[in-house]
Design an enzyme around this catalytic site. Sequence first.
Site, PDB file in Angstrom:
ATOM      1  N   TRP A 154       0.520  -3.723   0.237  1.00 45.53           N
ATOM      2  CA  TRP A 154       0.818  -4.575  -0.913  1.00 45.53           C
ATOM      3  C   TRP A 154       2.292  -4.558  -1.293  1.00 45.53           C
ATOM      4  CZ3 TRP A 154       3.187  -1.277  -4.161  1.00 45.53           C
ATOM      5  CH2 TRP A 154       2.913   0.069  -3.995  1.00 45.53           C
ATOM      6  N   ASN A 155       3.070  -3.612  -0.790  1.00 52.25           N
ATOM      7  CA  ASN A 155       4.383  -3.375  -1.412  1.00 52.25           C
ATOM      8  C   ASN A 155       5.448  -4.407  -1.035  1.00 52.25           C
ATOM      9  OD1 ASN A 155       4.466  -2.255   1.174  1.00 52.25           O
ATOM     10  ND2 ASN A 155       6.076  -0.835   0.607  1.00 52.25           N
ATOM     11  N   LYS A 178      -5.201  -9.524   7.547  1.00 54.14           N
ATOM     12  CA  LYS A 178      -5.854  -9.106   6.305  1.00 54.14           C
ATOM     13  C   LYS A 178      -4.824  -8.494   5.357  1.00 54.14           C
ATOM     14  CE  LYS A 178      -7.797  -5.419   4.775  1.00 54.14           C
ATOM     15  NZ  LYS A 178      -7.378  -5.520   3.363  1.00 54.14           N
ATOM     16  N   PRO A 179      -4.589  -9.148   4.208  1.00 55.40           N
ATOM     17  CA  PRO A 179      -3.665  -8.578   3.218  1.00 55.40           C
ATOM     18  C   PRO A 179      -4.328  -7.441   2.436  1.00 55.40           C
ATOM     19  CG  PRO A 179      -4.009 -10.957   2.884  1.00 55.40           C
ATOM     20  CD  PRO A 179      -5.085 -10.470   3.803  1.00 55.40           C
ATOM     21  N   GLY A 229       0.844   0.623   6.764  1.00 53.11           N
ATOM     22  CA  GLY A 229       0.119   1.261   5.670  1.00 53.11           C
ATOM     23  C   GLY A 229       0.168   2.762   5.808  1.00 53.11           C
ATOM     24  N   GLU A 251       3.043   1.122  11.668  1.00 56.29           N
ATOM     25  CA  GLU A 251       4.193   1.324  10.775  1.00 56.29           C
ATOM     26  C   GLU A 251       3.680   2.084   9.554  1.00 56.29           C
ATOM     27  OE1 GLU A 251       7.295   0.535  11.298  1.00 56.29           O
ATOM     28  OE2 GLU A 251       7.123  -0.752  13.056  1.00 56.29           O
ATOM     29  N   LEU A 252       3.941   3.380   9.521  1.00 56.86           N
ATOM     30  CA  LEU A 252       3.309   4.214   8.491  1.00 56.86           C
ATOM     31  C   LEU A 252       4.340   4.711   7.469  1.00 56.86           C
ATOM     32  CD1 LEU A 252       0.917   6.063  10.979  1.00 56.86           C
ATOM     33  CD2 LEU A 252       0.667   3.828   9.901  1.00 56.86           C
ATOM     34  N   CYS A 286       8.644   1.814   1.875  1.00 61.30           N
ATOM     35  CA  CYS A 286       8.452   2.842   2.913  1.00 61.30           C
ATOM     36  C   CYS A 286       9.766   3.519   3.265  1.00 61.30           C
ATOM     37  CB  CYS A 286       7.836   2.209   4.158  1.00 61.30           C
ATOM     38  SG  CYS A 286       8.820   0.881   4.855  1.00 61.30           S
ATOM     39  N   GLU A 388       5.430  12.197   0.550  1.00 65.57           N
ATOM     40  CA  GLU A 388       5.925  10.860   0.160  1.00 65.57           C
ATOM     41  C   GLU A 388       5.428  10.555  -1.257  1.00 65.57           C
ATOM     42  OE1 GLU A 388       4.110   7.403   2.064  1.00 65.57           O
ATOM     43  OE2 GLU A 388       5.995   6.324   1.963  1.00 65.57           O
TER      44      GLU A 388
HETATM   45  P1  NAD Z   1      -3.222   1.704   2.920  1.00 66.91           P
HETATM   46  O1  NAD Z   1      -3.143   2.414   4.218  1.00 66.91           O
HETATM   47  O2  NAD Z   1      -4.057   2.243   1.836  1.00 66.91           O
HETATM   48  O3  NAD Z   1      -3.731   0.193   3.144  1.00 66.91           O
HETATM   49  C1  NAD Z   1      -3.120  -0.670   4.073  1.00 66.91           C
HETATM   50  C2  NAD Z   1      -4.089  -1.783   4.448  1.00 66.91           C
HETATM   51  O4  NAD Z   1      -5.184  -1.249   5.190  1.00 66.91           O
HETATM   52  C3  NAD Z   1      -4.700  -2.535   3.267  1.00 66.91           C
HETATM   53  O5  NAD Z   1      -4.722  -3.914   3.573  1.00 66.91           O
HETATM   54  C4  NAD Z   1      -6.112  -1.971   3.209  1.00 66.91           C
HETATM   55  O6  NAD Z   1      -7.059  -2.825   2.586  1.00 66.91           O
HETATM   56  C5  NAD Z   1      -6.409  -1.808   4.689  1.00 66.91           C
HETATM   57  N1  NAD Z   1      -7.529  -0.921   5.025  1.00 66.91           N
HETATM   58  C6  NAD Z   1      -8.104   0.039   4.260  1.00 66.91           C
HETATM   59  N2  NAD Z   1      -9.093   0.668   4.954  1.00 66.91           N
HETATM   60  C7  NAD Z   1      -9.141   0.089   6.178  1.00 66.91           C
HETATM   61  C8  NAD Z   1      -9.927   0.304   7.355  1.00 66.91           C
HETATM   62  N3  NAD Z   1     -10.868   1.247   7.398  1.00 66.91           N
HETATM   63  N4  NAD Z   1      -9.675  -0.449   8.446  1.00 66.91           N
HETATM   64  C9  NAD Z   1      -8.709  -1.392   8.438  1.00 66.91           C
HETATM   65  N5  NAD Z   1      -7.942  -1.655   7.351  1.00 66.91           N
HETATM   66  C10 NAD Z   1      -8.145  -0.925   6.232  1.00 66.91           C
HETATM   67  O7  NAD Z   1      -1.680   1.560   2.472  1.00 66.91           O
HETATM   68  P2  NAD Z   1      -1.086   0.950   1.141  1.00 66.91           P
HETATM   69  O8  NAD Z   1      -1.378   1.850  -0.003  1.00 66.91           O
HETATM   70  O9  NAD Z   1      -1.461  -0.486   1.011  1.00 66.91           O
HETATM   71  O10 NAD Z   1       0.493   1.018   1.493  1.00 66.91           O
HETATM   72  C11 NAD Z   1       1.271   2.128   1.242  1.00 66.91           C
HETATM   73  C12 NAD Z   1       1.646   2.866   2.503  1.00 66.91           C
HETATM   74  O11 NAD Z   1       2.220   1.973   3.456  1.00 66.91           O
HETATM   75  C13 NAD Z   1       2.726   3.911   2.246  1.00 66.91           C
HETATM   76  O12 NAD Z   1       2.432   5.095   2.948  1.00 66.91           O
HETATM   77  C14 NAD Z   1       3.983   3.258   2.812  1.00 66.91           C
HETATM   78  O13 NAD Z   1       5.011   4.162   3.158  1.00 66.91           O
HETATM   79  C15 NAD Z   1       3.431   2.528   3.981  1.00 66.91           C
HETATM   80  N6  NAD Z   1       4.371   1.475   4.422  1.00 66.91           N
HETATM   81  C16 NAD Z   1       4.992   1.601   5.638  1.00 66.91           C
HETATM   82  C17 NAD Z   1       5.925   0.636   6.050  1.00 66.91           C
HETATM   83  C18 NAD Z   1       6.632   0.726   7.377  1.00 66.91           C
HETATM   84  O14 NAD Z   1       7.238  -0.255   7.795  1.00 66.91           O
HETATM   85  N7  NAD Z   1       6.598   1.846   8.081  1.00 66.91           N
HETATM   86  C19 NAD Z   1       6.200  -0.455   5.213  1.00 66.91           C
HETATM   87  C20 NAD Z   1       5.557  -0.531   3.981  1.00 66.91           C
HETATM   88  C21 NAD Z   1       4.629   0.430   3.597  1.00 66.91           C
END
Ligand code: NAD
Length: 499
Positions: A154-155, A178-179, A229, A251-252, A286, A388
Amino acid sequence: MTARAEVRETVLSLVAGEPYDSGDWLERENPVRPSEVVGRVSIVSSDGVDAAVVAADQAFVGWSALSVEDRIDQVLRACDAVAAEDEQLATLLTLEMGKVPAGTLGEIRFANTFARYCAGIVADLIKPRRTVDASGRLEVVHEPFGVVAAVTPWNAPVILSYLKVIPALLTGNTVVLKPSPLAPLAITRLLSTLGSNLPAGVLSVVNGDGPVGAALTGHPLVRKVAFTGGSTVARHIMRATAENLVPSVMELGGNDAAVFLADAELSEAQMELAILGSFLSSGQVCMAAKRLYVHSSRIEEFTDAYVRVAKDLLVTGDPLKPGVTIGPLINRAAVARVEELTAAAVARGATAHVLGTVQSESVVAEGYFALPTLLTGVRDDDRVVAEEQFGPVVPLLSFDDVDEVVERVNNDPLGLGSSVWSADVDRAFAIGRRLKTGYTFINSHNRYGMSMKAPFGGMKGSGFGREYGPDGVLEYVQAHSLFAPAATEDAQGYPGQSS
Ligand code: NAD
């Protein structure tokens, strides 16, 4: 209990070229005024996910057969349709996730520029390479994978989606994205505009939470997964991709260190860059600078300058009010986490310096706000240093020599970004090379230090694969080699293979 306000926006997912109305909705509140519903988006059932992937698989045949020039034309025309709506989209994104309008509009425009950058390099990158020499005739062609499943957080939903969708489409793949349910409205509207300007099925957008993401990333017709994520979800996805033998880009999260050497410039302009490097989007980035290491000879000067410059720079409040630079966090859980990490460090002896000013106390009390804070007197094993935080609290640590700080920076399970700040740029590059992160900013950090040409991605627990730059385009193709040996004795195979 306050009554929930009317839903303002209704947005439909896009499945196989058609708006998708299941009658099942996911609502998103305004993080500034949580009782106000900004809008709702249609949830896609598992049958709907299947329909989107099947349509993408069927559309792949025609889409991948087009010339790259045709795909560039179609994708850029679709991007123009998005650009025509960018201001409305930016306001909607601000309302649902709290980033200031300059940030949301900047993100959408940057994404559009990124699409043009990719369009400018893709043809050359995927052009077939043909050589004929004494060993024989070799042809290497770059082929798309097929259906790409993309899952985004979402960020920064727009740019993080474009980083996947645009290179994937230009190289001939089709995409189902999927957003995040925490900011689904603007990105669904935006990608629906993009998808409606392309052949049906080439780009679908399916909304929902974990189960929808799992149905998508585990679908047997998906040929590649692109995920941004957290690591918990990444592991879930990788179990499915392992089962299906499908490659992925991951990309975590990051825990970026910013290292200020003894000769770092601490002018107002540099301090502004340092502060925004941590607090942009309330620290929910991130690649934000999430721990600051300052040479011990400059620590007091740095702290004073940081607090002084932040005073005018950071104004916390409703992001739609003029002058506000720090909006709310995404939800209550994020606020609770920041407060918990701060309290734990203070309980172990840290000092919290609240930064900047507040636009309106009552707004801040009602919404999902945490005030920007610099923590001094922290230790490496404080949780706010070791984990983090993903919010507006930043720990400041001191170091005495370079070898020591390199070791402390690298002693972290994550390795997304880092930065080195010094008046001697050559020395900063030399020290930067020793940091185990996928990207090192020099005299900057975060968005201000990005180059579209520079591959971006993590080492260690921050993931693998790259976005941006030529590498970010090449993620979406696989090499197919065709080789005719001139004569068996001249070819480069193993001698005596038949024995
Ligand atoms: P999240 O991992 O909770 O969710 C990410 C996405 O995954 C969402 O769309 C969510 O609905 C989906 N999801 C949830 N369960 C799933 C499943 N079982 N299977 C498939 N998809 C599923 O992350 P978040 O809270 O939305 O984002 C924050 C994290 O993302 C932070 O750790 C941040 O550092 C990281 N991030 C990394 C980068 C990068 O480029 N490395 C960029 C932005 C954010």
